[in-house]
Motif scaffolding. Structure first.
Motif, PDB file in Angstrom:
ATOM      1  N   ASN A  40     -10.038  -4.524  -7.367  1.00  0.00           N
ATOM      2  CA  ASN A  40     -10.017  -3.681  -6.179  1.00  0.00           C
ATOM      3  C   ASN A  40     -11.216  -3.916  -5.274  1.00  0.00           C
ATOM      4  O   ASN A  40     -11.071  -4.213  -4.093  1.00  0.00           O
ATOM      5  N   VAL A  41     -12.426  -3.800  -5.810  1.00  0.00           N
ATOM      6  CA  VAL A  41     -13.582  -3.803  -4.917  1.00  0.00           C
ATOM      7  C   VAL A  41     -14.359  -5.110  -4.911  1.00  0.00           C
ATOM      8  O   VAL A  41     -14.779  -5.566  -3.850  1.00  0.00           O
ATOM      9  N   GLY A  69      -4.255  13.353  -6.994  1.00  0.00           N
ATOM     10  CA  GLY A  69      -4.720  13.281  -5.621  1.00  0.00           C
ATOM     11  C   GLY A  69      -3.926  14.187  -4.701  1.00  0.00           C
ATOM     12  O   GLY A  69      -4.146  15.390  -4.654  1.00  0.00           O
ATOM     13  N   SER A 122      -4.769   4.696 -10.986  1.00  0.00           N
ATOM     14  CA  SER A 122      -5.114   5.842 -10.135  1.00  0.00           C
ATOM     15  C   SER A 122      -6.617   5.888  -9.891  1.00  0.00           C
ATOM     16  O   SER A 122      -7.069   6.464  -8.906  1.00  0.00           O
ATOM     17  N   VAL A 123      -7.409   5.256 -10.770  1.00  0.00           N
ATOM     18  CA  VAL A 123      -8.859   5.276 -10.589  1.00  0.00           C
ATOM     19  C   VAL A 123      -9.279   4.405  -9.411  1.00  0.00           C
ATOM     20  O   VAL A 123     -10.285   4.673  -8.759  1.00  0.00           O
ATOM     21  N   ILE A 124      -8.511   3.349  -9.125  1.00  0.00           N
ATOM     22  CA  ILE A 124      -8.864   2.521  -7.970  1.00  0.00           C
ATOM     23  C   ILE A 124      -8.040   2.955  -6.762  1.00  0.00           C
ATOM     24  O   ILE A 124      -7.635   2.138  -5.944  1.00  0.00           O
ATOM     25  N   SER A 125      -7.818   4.238  -6.660  1.00  0.00           N
ATOM     26  CA  SER A 125      -7.128   4.876  -5.543  1.00  0.00           C
ATOM     27  C   SER A 125      -5.793   4.238  -5.188  1.00  0.00           C
ATOM     28  O   SER A 125      -5.468   4.049  -4.037  1.00  0.00           O
ATOM     29  N   ALA A 135     -13.029  -8.097  -2.888  1.00  0.00           N
ATOM     30  CA  ALA A 135     -13.130  -7.944  -1.436  1.00  0.00           C
ATOM     31  C   ALA A 135     -14.399  -8.588  -0.907  1.00  0.00           C
ATOM     32  O   ALA A 135     -14.450  -9.045   0.239  1.00  0.00           O
ATOM     33  N   TYR A 136     -15.455  -8.637  -1.741  1.00  0.00           N
ATOM     34  CA  TYR A 136     -16.697  -9.269  -1.290  1.00  0.00           C
ATOM     35  C   TYR A 136     -16.579 -10.783  -1.282  1.00  0.00           C
ATOM     36  O   TYR A 136     -17.155 -11.460  -0.446  1.00  0.00           O
ATOM     37  N   PHE A 190      -1.781   5.198  -5.772  1.00  0.00           N
ATOM     38  CA  PHE A 190      -1.119   6.455  -6.099  1.00  0.00           C
ATOM     39  C   PHE A 190       0.074   6.241  -7.013  1.00  0.00           C
ATOM     40  O   PHE A 190       1.215   6.322  -6.583  1.00  0.00           O
ATOM     41  N   ARG A 204       0.818  -1.209   0.000  1.00  0.00           N
ATOM     42  CA  ARG A 204       0.000   0.000   0.000  1.00  0.00           C
ATOM     43  C   ARG A 204       0.861   1.272   0.000  1.00  0.00           C
ATOM     44  O   ARG A 204       0.408   2.336  -0.390  1.00  0.00           O
ATOM     45  N   PHE A 240     -11.365  -2.587 -11.445  1.00  0.00           N
ATOM     46  CA  PHE A 240     -12.394  -2.443 -10.409  1.00  0.00           C
ATOM     47  C   PHE A 240     -12.695  -3.786  -9.771  1.00  0.00           C
ATOM     48  O   PHE A 240     -12.879  -3.878  -8.560  1.00  0.00           O
TER      49      PHE A 240
END
Lengths: 429, 338
Positions: free
Chosen positions: A278-279, A383, A370-373, A282-283, A375, A217, A275
């Protein structure tokens, strides 16, 4: 004809005359290259105007640039309304642009060293005629050294990873004579058993020759773009070759798997895959599992790139005349041999421009993270840096710097590929 | 027989509910730090500085909660989220709380199953236009191109406003505030709309701020506040009352400078209850008695946080406005500590 009949014969050579002014030096060059016709003259004048416009607009901006203030408002005070760039944002935040904002400052030498070593590792692969083949050992060791340098932690992690691969390879070599499938399976299984066993050692060996660990991270900046680009391109090449061969295979299951994989991945935008990485994952993963985000992103980008490279290489394979395949068969070579010695060297050579195109595109696509936060270079600019109270409002300097970094790398790649094409040219027309 | 089944089901339901709800505070205590979702960068509200340390008004709330739990404002890790990833990050448990200038709306609270723990900034959507456009009211913006951040409530408010006034507009979608700033200056849109705080801070960075005006209409209510997942009320209470403690501290005159002094005991019983010298409010929350002292020491009370990060002495230069204490004509009103 008689010699006496000639009324006049010149006995000595004329002295060499200077060529006319219009036929020599700069004037000739100008006339032939810039003003050879009316349309060319118009174009030349237009180009001169465009260059003048660009230089007069950007020149003062570069020359008046301010390099040593600590905020945008200070920079504007120094400039007093004159045109000039606030390059102080680069001098103050260069480290964040290169390494991300959380990589420990006193450890910058580690990724920097890994970057230098990258060239040592790449040299024997890229310039195989210049550097001795023995240097390939360094290339093989490089991923483990780079991992150790960038992520830190105990040196045993990369060593065990390496040993696992070596063990698996040995088992593969032993079993390959019985059957290819058994060799592959046995090799993979051995490596995994070894990794699981050494994984159990866990914390007991955590301190052995440990460098200060850095979490995934905490990585960012141009370093992240380079890491993703290098890893994904080098992983997707072999994968892409396998997929391309699999797609041409006569075995229906392998063929279907490859076709479905390629078509599915090519049908989905990269940003969707990111995406998912990233997200959505996680589910699905059990709560508390911490599947490294960079690893997830690497897997997704590699899958994406390998599908494209597979199609490029398939184009190369299709361009080869059928006679080449038949030549391999008639020499009594088996499938692996004819691919290795006859088909792939030619097909890959044809595919070089396409592969480089994918590689350059992929390298630039890494900014999408950078779209999935995450850096990366663009993420840092958009940002944290633009959102800091001191530097909110600085655009040209930051994005120009990013463009420059990317241009240097991409231009380098494309120059190398052109050199390589010339090297591999065998048809001496 | 039936009774047994009923009790069994009840127990199972109770267990399930217990597992679903009682976890977060214990989890946070067990792992030793708070995981807080913030923006990837918004001037004054959350951004890392040159040393990589997160600072800002929203970050201050995270640090106060961490200090209330652990007594240490640095026991917090920040997860940067974008407008699109923020809710999945919270719902999937990646972060324990979200302090990311998020507007409290009905559907986010009810449908997305989040719990808003109060309001740390009362905002409202406004318009900024170049002065030479000669427009004095947002209602004169018929046919204008408007830069608008996608995936936010501002997008919906804008559509509502123009429909209500029966005028047309053309949206120019943008991703971040920085991009909007740039598009607006480059003339890609006639007007830029976002929360008024954002407009003020954006205008402050322009080379010629006087050439741009913020129109008087505020077309929406944007109460921004921290939020947590539905169903864990103990954890929600910790966040809610930490925020209230900061607000009450300003009202009661407790600052980071005098909190140690006041924590020794005062004549004001409410201050004593807040700071833990009387009663056992901290214990009721599952925290130590001096939780509020630590929270206030982390970055100061609400007023101090405001002045440090977004107040009139910063480049952003926001006035307190609606965000003044109720005693000063604002909307900040903490329920009593009793």
């Amino acid at each position: 004809m008689n010699r006496d009949q000639l009324s006049f014969v010149r006995h000595d050579m004329l002295p060499e005359a200077e060529p006319p002014v219009t036929e020599k030096g700069i004037v000739k060059w100008l006339r032939e290259n810039l003003f050879s016709s009316v349309s060319n003259t118009v174009l030349t004048l237009a180009a001169i105007w465009a260059v003048y416009y660009l230089v007069s607009a950007s020149g003062p901006w570069l020359i008046n640039g301010v390099w040593d203030t600590s905020s945008l408002s200070q920079c504007r005070e120094v400039l007093q309304g004159q045109v000039g760039g606030c390059f102080s944002v680069l001098t103050e935040r260069w480290n964040q642009l290169l390494f991300g904002f959380k990589y420990p400052t006193h450890l910058y030498w580690r990724p920097a060293l890994a970057f230098v070593l990258l060239f040592v590792a790449l040299a024997p692969v890229l310039f195989s005629k210049i550097f001795p083949r023995k240097m390939l050992v360094l290339t093989g060791l490089y991923p483990f050294i780079a991992f150790y340098l960038i992520w830190g932690g105990t040196i045993l992690t990369p060593i065990f990873a390496l040993l696992g691969i070596v063990l698996g390879f040995l088992v593969y070599r032993k079993l390959i004579y019985q059957s290819a499938a058994m060799g592959l399976l046995g090799g993979v299984a051995t490596a995994f058993v070894f990794w699981i066993l050494t994984g159990m050692l866990g914390d007991t060996v955590a301190g052995v020759l440990a460098l200060e660990p850095v979490a995934s991270r905490d990585m960012g900046g141009f370093m992240l773009n380079l890491m993703l680009g290098v890893v994904c391109v080098s992983l997707s090449l072999p994968l892409g070759i396998l997929l391309a061969l699999g797609r041409q295979s006569t075995m229906p299951i392998i063929k279907v798997i490859c076709v479905v994989f390629i078509e599915f991945i090519r049908g989905v935008p990269l940003i969707t895959l990111l995406f998912v990485a990233n997200v959505v994952l996680a589910y699905f993963l059990p709560p508390g599992t911490n599947f490294d985000l960079i690893l997830r992103v690497i897997i997704m980008i590699t899958m994406f790139a390998s599908a494209y490279i597979a199609e490029v290489i398939r184009g190369g394979l299709a361009a080869l005349p059928r006679g080449q395949y038949e030549a391999g068969d008639s020499l009594g070579l088996d499938y692996a041999q004819s691919m290795q010695f006859i088909i792939l060297p030619q097909a890959l050579k044809i595919s070089i421009p396409g592969i480089v195109n994918v590689a350059v595109g992929l390298f630039k696509d890494t900014t999408l993270v950078s779209v999935i936060s995450m850096f990366d270079l663009v993420g840092m600019v958009r940002g944290p840096i633009l959102a800091s109270t001191a530097w909110n409002g600085v655009y040209w300097e930051l994005f120009g710097f990013s463009a420059l970094l990317f241009f240097v790398v991409c231009y380098g790649i494309s120059q190398y590929s052109q050199w390589l094409e010339r090297q591999l040219q065998t048809d001496h027309h | 027989m039936k009774k047994t089944v009923f009790f069994g089901a009840l127990t199972a339901a109770g267990l399930a509910a217990g597992m679903a709800s009682a976890a977060t505070l214990d989890d946070v205590k067990a792992k030793g730090f708070l995981q807080c979702g913030v923006t990837t960068g918004l001037v004054g509200f959350a951004a890392p500085d040159a040393n990589g340390e997160w600072t800002g008004f929203d970050v201050g709330v995270c640090r106060a909660v961490a200090a209330a739990i652990f007594g240490d404002p640095t026991a917090v890790k920040f997860t940067p989220t974008t407008g699109k990833t923020r809710f999945t990050a919270l719902a999937s448990g990646e972060v324990d709380m979200l302090a990311r200038n998020t507007t409290w709306t009905f559907s986010r609270d009810v449908d997305l199953k989040f719990e808003f723990n109060g309001v740390n900034y009362y905002d409202g959507q406004g318009f900024m236009i170049p002065k030479n456009l000669g427009v004095t009211s947002a209602k004169e913006l018929d046919g204008a191109t408007v830069c608008i951040q996608t995936g936010t409530t501002t997008e919906l408010n804008l559509a509502d406003f123009f429909r209500k006034n029966n005028i047309s507009y053309e949206p120019v979608p943008i991703e971040t505030n920085a991009e909007g700033n740039q598009q607006y200056l480059a003339g890609a849109c006639d007007a830029y709309t976002t929360d008024a705080s954002g407009l003020a801070s954006t205008r402050a960075t322009f080379e010629n701020p006087q050439d741009h005006v913020i129109l008087p209409e505020i077309i929406s209510k944007e109460p921004l506040g921290p939020l947590v997942r539905h169903g864990d009320h103990e954890w929600g209470d910790v966040v809610r009352w930490t925020l209230n403690a900061l607000i009450a501290a300003e009202e009661l005159g407790v600052t980071s400078a005098n909190v140690d002094e006041l924590a020794k005991g005062t004549n004001n019983p409410e201050v004593n209850r807040l700071l833990g010298t009387e009663g056992n409010l901290g214990e009721m929350l599952g925290l130590s008695g001096d939780w509020a002292v630590n929270a206030i020491k982390a970055g100061g009370n609400y007023g101090e946080l405001f002045e440090t990060h977004i107040g009139e002495n910063t480049p952003i230069g926001l006035a307190r406005g609606l965000n003044a204490q109720w005693t000063d004509g604002g909307l900040l009103y903490s329920p009593p500590f009793r």
